[in-house]
Scaffold this motif. Structure first.
Motif, PDB file in Angstrom:
ATOM      1  N   ASN A 119      71.710  17.852  20.344  1.00 32.18           N
ATOM      2  CA  ASN A 119      70.254  17.760  20.559  1.00 32.18           C
ATOM      3  C   ASN A 119      69.906  17.950  22.029  1.00 32.18           C
ATOM      4  N   PHE A 120      70.630  17.229  22.891  1.00 36.78           N
ATOM      5  CA  PHE A 120      70.312  17.292  24.312  1.00 36.78           C
ATOM      6  C   PHE A 120      70.534  18.702  24.857  1.00 36.78           C
ATOM      7  N   ARG A 121      71.712  19.259  24.571  1.00 38.40           N
ATOM      8  CA  ARG A 121      72.007  20.562  25.174  1.00 38.40           C
ATOM      9  C   ARG A 121      71.089  21.660  24.653  1.00 38.40           C
ATOM     10  N   GLN A 122      70.688  21.574  23.387  1.00 43.19           N
ATOM     11  CA  GLN A 122      69.727  22.543  22.856  1.00 43.19           C
ATOM     12  C   GLN A 122      68.411  22.454  23.619  1.00 43.19           C
ATOM     13  N   GLN A 123      67.926  21.225  23.791  1.00 39.73           N
ATOM     14  CA  GLN A 123      66.622  21.061  24.445  1.00 39.73           C
ATOM     15  C   GLN A 123      66.710  21.382  25.931  1.00 39.73           C
ATOM     16  N   PHE A 124      67.859  21.082  26.528  1.00 36.87           N
ATOM     17  CA  PHE A 124      68.110  21.413  27.927  1.00 36.87           C
ATOM     18  C   PHE A 124      68.017  22.926  28.110  1.00 36.87           C
TER      19      PHE A 124
ATOM     20  N   TYR B 255      71.875   6.364  29.927  1.00 39.24           N
ATOM     21  CA  TYR B 255      72.663   6.145  28.714  1.00 39.24           C
ATOM     22  C   TYR B 255      71.753   6.224  27.503  1.00 39.24           C
ATOM     23  N   ILE B 256      72.131   7.046  26.545  1.00 40.91           N
ATOM     24  CA  ILE B 256      71.276   7.368  25.406  1.00 40.91           C
ATOM     25  C   ILE B 256      71.794   6.685  24.144  1.00 40.91           C
ATOM     26  N   PRO B 257      70.954   5.923  23.450  1.00 36.86           N
ATOM     27  CA  PRO B 257      71.398   5.317  22.199  1.00 36.86           C
ATOM     28  C   PRO B 257      71.626   6.399  21.138  1.00 36.86           C
ATOM     29  N   PHE B 258      72.521   6.111  20.213  1.00 34.99           N
ATOM     30  CA  PHE B 258      72.826   7.077  19.157  1.00 34.99           C
ATOM     31  C   PHE B 258      71.598   7.411  18.340  1.00 34.99           C
ATOM     32  N   GLY B 259      71.521   8.659  17.930  1.00 37.51           N
ATOM     33  CA  GLY B 259      70.415   9.043  17.061  1.00 37.51           C
ATOM     34  C   GLY B 259      69.119   9.211  17.811  1.00 37.51           C
ATOM     35  N   THR B 260      69.169   9.750  19.021  1.00 38.10           N
ATOM     36  CA  THR B 260      67.945  10.031  19.780  1.00 38.10           C
ATOM     37  C   THR B 260      67.616  11.504  19.621  1.00 38.10           C
ATOM     38  N   PRO B 261      66.484  11.825  19.032  1.00 42.55           N
ATOM     39  CA  PRO B 261      66.183  13.235  18.806  1.00 42.55           C
ATOM     40  C   PRO B 261      65.535  13.968  19.983  1.00 42.55           C
ATOM     41  N   GLN B 262      64.706  13.282  20.747  1.00 40.05           N
ATOM     42  CA  GLN B 262      63.920  13.978  21.772  1.00 40.05           C
ATOM     43  C   GLN B 262      64.311  13.561  23.188  1.00 40.05           C
ATOM     44  N   TYR B 263      64.434  14.546  24.061  1.00 40.51           N
ATOM     45  CA  TYR B 263      64.927  14.268  25.408  1.00 40.51           C
ATOM     46  C   TYR B 263      63.946  14.609  26.522  1.00 40.51           C
ATOM     47  N   GLU B 264      62.675  14.687  26.189  1.00 36.69           N
ATOM     48  CA  GLU B 264      61.692  15.087  27.215  1.00 36.69           C
ATOM     49  C   GLU B 264      61.805  14.257  28.480  1.00 36.69           C
ATOM     50  N   SER B 265      61.841  12.920  28.303  1.00 39.26           N
ATOM     51  CA  SER B 265      61.798  12.069  29.502  1.00 39.26           C
ATOM     52  C   SER B 265      63.066  12.240  30.331  1.00 39.26           C
ATOM     53  N   VAL B 266      64.196  12.403  29.659  1.00 39.41           N
ATOM     54  CA  VAL B 266      65.444  12.598  30.398  1.00 39.41           C
ATOM     55  C   VAL B 266      65.396  13.913  31.167  1.00 39.41           C
ATOM     56  N   LEU B 267      64.912  14.947  30.525  1.00 39.12           N
ATOM     57  CA  LEU B 267      64.837  16.245  31.189  1.00 39.12           C
ATOM     58  C   LEU B 267      63.945  16.167  32.416  1.00 39.12           C
ATOM     59  N   ARG B 268      62.865  15.411  32.284  1.00 33.37           N
ATOM     60  CA  ARG B 268      61.988  15.276  33.436  1.00 33.37           C
ATOM     61  C   ARG B 268      62.691  14.518  34.561  1.00 33.37           C
ATOM     62  N   ASP B 269      63.419  13.442  34.182  1.00 34.40           N
ATOM     63  CA  ASP B 269      64.164  12.690  35.194  1.00 34.40           C
ATOM     64  C   ASP B 269      65.134  13.605  35.924  1.00 34.40           C
ATOM     65  N   ILE B 270      65.796  14.461  35.155  1.00 35.27           N
ATOM     66  CA  ILE B 270      66.758  15.366  35.779  1.00 35.27           C
ATOM     67  C   ILE B 270      66.064  16.287  36.771  1.00 35.27           C
ATOM     68  N   ARG B 271      64.950  16.852  36.347  1.00 32.71           N
ATOM     69  CA  ARG B 271      64.237  17.757  37.258  1.00 32.71           C
ATOM     70  C   ARG B 271      63.820  17.050  38.529  1.00 32.71           C
ATOM     71  N   ASN B 272      63.351  15.822  38.370  1.00 29.94           N
ATOM     72  CA  ASN B 272      62.902  15.082  39.547  1.00 29.94           C
ATOM     73  C   ASN B 272      64.043  14.714  40.475  1.00 29.94           C
ATOM     74  N   ALA B 273      65.220  14.457  39.890  1.00 23.66           N
ATOM     75  CA  ALA B 273      66.340  13.996  40.712  1.00 23.66           C
ATOM     76  C   ALA B 273      67.019  15.125  41.467  1.00 23.66           C
ATOM     77  N   LYS B 274      66.816  16.354  41.031  1.00 27.15           N
ATOM     78  CA  LYS B 274      67.387  17.527  41.663  1.00 27.15           C
ATOM     79  C   LYS B 274      68.897  17.431  41.917  1.00 27.15           C
ATOM     80  N   PRO B 275      69.680  17.235  40.847  1.00 23.58           N
ATOM     81  CA  PRO B 275      71.122  17.151  41.049  1.00 23.58           C
ATOM     82  C   PRO B 275      71.739  18.547  41.210  1.00 23.58           C
TER      83      PRO B 275
END
Lengths: 321, 424, 285
Positions: B260-265, B226-246
């Motif tokens: 922001n998230f979808r652009q960085q994704f 769950y991401i608080p409003f106004g979060t600009p950078q998603y590096e850690s989330v992207l890494r979590d996703i890669r590690n979780a292999k969904p």
């Protein structure tokens, strides 16, 4: 200086007293909320005008008061919410303010940095309100039931009606004003103003300036918290945005326009500017913030003492024979 | 008040009244009160007795982006209703309140519209927080609120923001928006979900409800963030996703965070490896993303501009005529459109206009010209029954017309009963 | 492997934050203006970049033009308003906040309120030690390092830089020695605004472009500058960004996003107390 300086406040409070007698409906409902914003503004003017401490964190105390009050009503229906609840809220506001400010002032943090710390406090409080959503409802907000003022089992005042609540809030605002005014005109006020002028000199004279600043901020925090508690009780709803940076900045705008060196000016500023924002946004939803920004800039550049300053000058001019 | 007598050049006395502070305060006060009262005065001078609807919309503040479509839907409907002679011979008129995306302002506006402007009912508010803020007001002042936005469903603990007999829900809840399409997505991509949403009730409850169905279908949740409003950078989330292999990224971020998230994704090249299914990003957001970032992702709602229902063609024609060829419409705007029409139908059916009869007649009412296909307001829990569409973003879209391709749809999805004491 | 991934994330976050904060480091750090409009300048830079791109101007030039555009706005702001308030920091704070309110509204009026987007000029990612790095992000990182290094060289080694530093140390003496104070202040403010504009444009492809986007970086930028140490342009900004941005990333590994963000602000307050003049300054100045 002024002939009527001691009694200026009577005019404003008497004026407000007559409102429910002349008008009905929406104004009687909404004005208490603006009056509470006025009280919140006073809490800022108290430290800003006297001690020169600008705070962008008043909203966080307002929210602490509101949420605490709402949660007490929700989870502890048995206790006497009005008296005990108010005391708890005032105490909590004081404690949080004192802890934060002592932490910073005791290390000699400069006033300009303190401002940013209060900004961070607002953000923190907002995040806290959002994340503890099982407790606070998160972004969905917290519903606050309307309460009555009870002593034991005896209902002193039924607050379900607008008019009674209006007068209650007006009365509490008056008391708050008188207390803050008293503090301003007494030792603590004088010391704070001395600190504002020249802190080093006060230190040299033997005053523990960080103590005085901390106490002042504590008073400011408790007033803001009380205002927040009453607001939550009146609006029946509170949500995290009331803790945040945007609202905190609005408080600063109110006080800047109303007059930072005058409690009454800040009080009036809080009421008038929030009313003005609301009114402007209904006639021009797209441009009202632009007008407000322009008014704000004009005030800071040309009317540093705010509305209160304008009145003071006119009155002084009138009285010079 | 001081009165001074001056002598001017011709030696005539001029009485010069100086304005004291008291007078100044008083005059400002009168001006202010007059200003507060004036809209009501001006309006009552106008034509015969219109039906007044208070519309609360985010026209400024963080979600200004959504305000336009929100209000446009209602305005279009009112135009159409008035063109046919209005309701019970009376024209419908909008009275607009800007919520500034702030729940506390919603409290103010709801009170102002009902007490000051004397509207007959309310429509709008956008987020669940705003609707919840209006809840106690419409309960205490006994007015109906038509709420358009897709939301998390009704749970008793959020009364009176939900489970409120005066609030009617015109947008879908998760059992309508998500459940119908889970089997398809899981069969196509796999059973492991990574859930990412903004940090507030709608994503959390939506995920909770989704998990229930996921378990039924034998799926699993490999991550929930769950991401608080106004979060600009998603590096850690992207890494979590890669590690979780969904297999599927189940996305319920809102506002600028979703962009922001979808652009960085997309920039991290992760679109090739994971399927993304969003339940938030409609036309407005997708336009902001651009085809490279949004292409091939899945979206599910009750309405899209791209759907090929005959009702929609007619609706879009009228919509574009009024608002221009490039104007955007979405599920929320269409819900407002439907709400206006259904309220009009209910009032006609009742033969009169008051809160109780509006409430009674909205229950069970159907609207067959809804742009997405016929919709019905369920009797017991004030929840609308709508179609549900699963769309895939066209990787080379150029405008809203060719943005989404339909994957599957269900014309009528009956949601779970609301978790309130029913009937409302 | 995990460690490399985390390190690269921290590097990217630090550089983005440093880029965003750099304009503020110049304006606040060098001439003491608490620019609450810094976020609005970032936003303005992003919108100007979007506008120039829609005219089919090459990306790199768009960035430069946006920087110039924001610099002009900044200089106008300085000339007509800020100039009179250098000795009143609270008033500059309020005035720049009013600037934010007005600029945001003007942006809404001119550009509308829809989400806008800019495509990254370089798409795709490349792999380093098994970790995916978006190409554009990496480029921005390199550019930030380059930018800060060049600025530092200007301030430390060149004539102009020495003059500016003299000005900050002692305004009166610098004036007596023939330095045009007004012009220097104007130049510094303009340069800070230029940097903010460039930062806004460079960051734009990574974020959604909406009227409030720059404000996400406002408070963070302030903390970067304060924590790093006011006046230490290179080291302060980098270390401040690392502490603020890096710890946020690191906290996020062990807890959820909200806790990590809140912790960073808490950490900033604590650091403020321990080193009231910033990490780089050992004593009270």
């Amino acid at each position: 200086m002024f002939k009527y300086k001691k009694f200026n406040f009577i005019f404003i409070f008497v004026f407000l007293t007559f409102i429910p007698m002349i008008f009905k409906g929406y104004i009687v409902f909404i004005l208490p909320q603006y009056i509470l914003f006025g009280v919140l503004a006073m809490s800022l003017a108290f430290i800003w005008g006297n001690a020169g401490i600008l705070s962008f964190g008043q909203a966080s105390f307002f929210a602490i008061g509101g949420y605490t009050f709402g949660l007490l009503i929700k989870f502890f229906p048995e206790i006497n919410h009005f008296f005990l609840g108010s005391l708890i809220v005032i105490f909590l506001g004081f404690v949080v303010a004192v802890i934060t400010s002592y932490f910073l002032f005791s290390a000699g943090v400069k006033a300009t940095y303190f401002v940013l710390a209060t900004l961070a406090l607002s953000i923190l409080t907002e995040q806290l309100a959002v994340t503890k959503s099982t407790l606070t409802g998160g972004w969905n907000g917290l519903f606050v039931d309307r309460i009555n003022i009870k002593v034991g089992d005896f209902t002193l005042l039924d607050l379900s009606g607008d008019v009674k609540f209006f007068y209650l809030i007006l009365f509490i605002s008056l008391i708050t004003y008188l207390i803050l005014n008293y503090l301003e005109n007494n030792k603590i006020g004088k010391v704070l103003r001395g600190i504002r002028e020249n802190e080093n000199r006060m230190l040299a004279m033997g005053y523990k300036t960080s103590f005085y600043k901390t106490v002042a901020f504590g008073v400011s925090g408790s007033v803001a918290a009380l205002a927040g508690a009453l607001y939550a009780a009146h609006a029946s709803f509170i949500s995290p945005s009331i803790a945040g940076v945007l609202f905190s900045t609005e408080v600063v705008v109110w006080v800047a326009i109303g007059g930072r060196y005058s409690l009454l000016g800040a009080f009036a500023g809080g009421i008038i500017v929030s009313f003005l924002s609301s009114y402007l946004s209904t006639i021009t939803p797209q441009y009202w913030q632009l007008f407000l920004g322009i008014i704000f800039i004009v005030t800071i550049i040309f009317f540093k003492d705010g509305l209160a300053g304008i009145f003071k000058k006119r009155y002084e001019r009138n009285n010079i024979k | 008040m001081e009165v001074r007598v001056k002598k001017n050049k011709k030696n005539k006395s001029i009485v010069n009244k100086k304005i004291s502070r008291r007078d100044a305060i008083k005059s400002i006060g009168y001006l202010a009160i007059g200003a507060l009262a004036s809209p009501a005065l001006i309006r009552s001078a106008h034509a015969a007795n219109p039906i007044k609807v208070g519309v609360i919309s985010p026209l400024s503040g963080a979600w200004t982006v959504y305000g336009k479509a929100h209000i446009a839907g209602f305005e279009l409907a009112v135009d159409e209703i008035n063109a046919k002679g209005g309701v019970l011979g009376r024209k419908m008129e909008l009275v607009i309140g800007d919520s500034k995306t702030e729940p506390r302002i919603v409290v103010e506006q709801a009170n102002r519209l009902i007490r000051n402007e004397k509207v007959d009912f309310l429509a709008g508010t956008f987020s669940s927080a705003e609707r919840n803020a209006a809840g106690p007001v419409v309960k205490a002042l006994d007015k109906v609120l038509l709420y358009p936005t897709f939301y998390e469903g009704q749970e008793k603990e959020y009364y009176p923001g939900v489970c409120n007999k005066n609030i009617f829900m015109f947008g879908p809840e998760p059992t309508q928006q998500v459940w119908p399409h889970m089997e398809y997505m899981m069969n196509k991509f796999g059973k492991k979900f990574f859930m990412i949403g903004s940090d507030y009730a709608w994503p959390r409850v939506t995920n909770m409800v989704t998990k229930r169905k996921l378990k039924e279908l034998g799926g699993s949740v490999v991550g929930e963030v769950y991401i608080p409003f106004g979060t600009p950078q998603y590096e850690s989330v992207l890494r979590d996703i890669r590690n979780a292999k969904p297999d599927i990224i189940f996305h319920s971020l809102t506002g600028s965070d979703t962009v922001n998230f979808r652009q960085q994704f997309a920039a991290a090249g992760m679109k090739e490896d994971f399927a993304l299914w969003t339940v938030d990003d409609e036309e407005v957001v997708t336009t902001g993303l651009g085809p490279k970032v949004s292409g091939n992702d899945y979206v599910s709602f009750d309405y899209f501009m791209s759907i090929k229902h005959p009702n929609n063609a007619k609706f879009l024609k009228n919509f574009r005529k009024k608002f221009g060829q490039d104007a955007l419409m979405n599920t929320v705007g269409v819900a407002m459109y439907n709400a206006a029409h259904m309220a009009a139908l209910a009032i006609e059916k009742a033969g009169k206009l008051d809160t109780a009869s509006l409430r009674e007649n909205l229950k069970g009412i159907s609207f067959n010209d809804a742009p997405q296909g016929p919709v019905t307001m369920r009797k017991d829990d004030n929840q609308i029954i709508v179609p549900s569409y699963l769309m895939q973003v066209n990787p080379s879209w150029t405008n809203v017309g060719n943005m989404f391709n339909e994957v599957q749809s269900f014309q009528k999805v009956v949601p779970l009963a609301a978790r309130c004491s029913l009937p409302l | 492997m995990e460690f490399i991934g985390i390190s690269i994330d921290v590097l990217l976050i630090t550089s983005t934050l440093a880029l965003a904060a750099f304009g503020l480091a110049i304006v606040y750090g060098l001439i003491g203006v608490i620019n609450m409009g810094h976020g609005a300048m970032l936003t303005l830079g992003a919108y100007l970049t979007w506008y120039f791109i829609s005219l089919n101007i090459p990306f790199f030039l768009c960035i430069i033009f946006s920087g110039i555009g924001v610099a002009l706005v900044g200089i106008a702001l300085e000339h007509f308003i800020i100039r009179k308030f250098y000795d009143r920091p609270f008033d500059t704070l309020l005035l720049t906040w009013a600037f934010f309110l007005i600029t945001t509204e003007v942006i809404k009026i001119i550009f509308g309120t829809d989400f806008k987007n800019i495509e990254a000029p370089i798409a795709g990612a490349f792999e380093v030690f098994g970790v995916n790095i978006p190409a554009y992000r990496f480029l921005v990182c390199l550019f930030t390092i380059f930018l800060i290094t060049i600025s530092n060289i200007i301030f430390l080694k060149t004539d102009l830089g020495i003059k500016i530093r003299a000005l900050i140390q002692n305004k009166e003496v610098a004036g007596l020695m023939g330095l045009d104070i007004n012009l220097t202040y104007k130049a510094v403010f303009g340069f800070g605004s230029f940097m903010a504009g460039i930062a806004g444009g460079l960051i734009a492809p990574m974020l959604s472009i909406d009227p409030y986007m720059g404000n996400i970086y406002l408070v963070r930028s302030f903390f970067v500058v304060i924590v790093g140490g006011v006046g230490h342009l290179l080291s302060g900004t980098v270390i401040g960004s690392f502490l603020i941005g890096g710890t946020e990333t690191l906290f996020a590994i062990f807890s959820d996003q909200v806790v990590s963000q809140a912790s960073v602000f808490l950490l900033a307050i604590v650091l403020l107390r321990l080193r009231p003049n910033g990490i780089m300054n050992k004593k009270d100045v």
